[in-house]
Design an enzyme around this catalytic site. Structure first.
Site, PDB file in Angstrom:
ATOM      1  CE  LYS A 288      -3.896  -2.461   2.042  1.00  0.00           C
ATOM      2  NZ  LYS A 288      -5.088  -2.371   2.914  1.00  0.00           N
TER       3      LYS A 288
ATOM      4  CB  THR B 142      -7.321  -6.766   9.125  1.00  0.00           C
ATOM      5  OG1 THR B 142      -7.487  -7.824   8.184  1.00  0.00           O
ATOM      6  CG2 THR B 142      -7.694  -5.455   8.459  1.00  0.00           C
TER       7      THR B 142
ATOM      8  NE  ARG C 158      -2.611  -6.542   6.706  1.00  0.00           N
ATOM      9  CZ  ARG C 158      -3.708  -7.161   6.300  1.00  0.00           C
ATOM     10  NH1 ARG C 158      -4.205  -8.146   7.008  1.00  0.00           N
ATOM     11  NH2 ARG C 158      -4.290  -6.786   5.191  1.00  0.00           N
TER      12      ARG C 158
ATOM     13  CG  HIS D 146      -5.458  -6.641  -0.502  1.00  0.00           C
ATOM     14  ND1 HIS D 146      -6.668  -6.683   0.158  1.00  0.00           N
ATOM     15  CD2 HIS D 146      -5.561  -7.478  -1.564  1.00  0.00           C
ATOM     16  CE1 HIS D 146      -7.468  -7.520  -0.498  1.00  0.00           C
ATOM     17  NE2 HIS D 146      -6.818  -8.012  -1.545  1.00  0.00           N
TER      18      HIS D 146
END
Ligand code: CMP
Length: 148
Positions: free
Chosen positions: A10, A93, A107, A120
């Site tokens: 991202k 997430t 993450r 993602h």
């Protein structure tokens, strides 16, 4: 067989050369092949299509604004069990779960918030197909699976 998944690095990742290199190293070290890659700023229309299942969520607008805010790297990744393995490598997430329970995931290490969560990954074979067709219109996914 080599399963395909769609990965997005991202915009906040692309802005940080160190983080980008770390994530690329993790992709290669975990035996993913990068089958196709594009660097592009996702358009509003593409983001709406891509995230259509989230259109009623409270975070939808901030998600689209962020995803269209600058270039992303979009990859088709191939590996045995690619969808599950990429999701495992990404971690949860939600950033507090990632940082608290999964510090060694992408993450956990590089997520900044629930929206700016670094990467993602497709959540099923159907969504992988759908997502690949959005960003790689000329990629023949049926040929990939049938020729193996
Ligand atoms: P992604 O895997 O790209 O798919 C949906 C995205 O919505 C997710 O990563 C996050 O970037 C975003 N998202 C999911 N849950 C939240 C949340 N609670 N608040 C803000 N953004 C979210």
């Amino acid at each position: 067989y080599l399963q395909l998944t769609l990965a997005i690095l991202k915009p906040h990742v692309i802005k940080s050369p160190f983080v980008l290199q770390k994530i690329r190293d993790l992709i290669i070290d975990n035996n993913f092949k990068i089958v196709r890659s594009r660097r592009m700023t996702i358009s509003r229309e593409e983001a709406e299509l891509f995230y259509k299942e989230h259109r009623d969520k409270f975070f939808y607008n901030r998600l689209l604004t962020f995803m269209c805010s600058g270039p992303s790297d979009i990859y088709i990744l191939a590996r045995h069990d690619a969808i599950a393995k990429w999701r495992q490598l990404m971690g949860p997430t939600k950033v507090y779960q990632a940082q608290y329970n999964a510090q060694d995931t992408i993450r956990g290490m590089f997520g900044l918030s629930d929206t700016r969560n670094a990467t993602h990954g497709s959540d099923s074979t159907e969504s992988a197909k759908r997502e690949i067709m959005i960003f790689f219109k000329n990629f023949n996914i049926n040929k990939w699976y049938n020729s193996e």
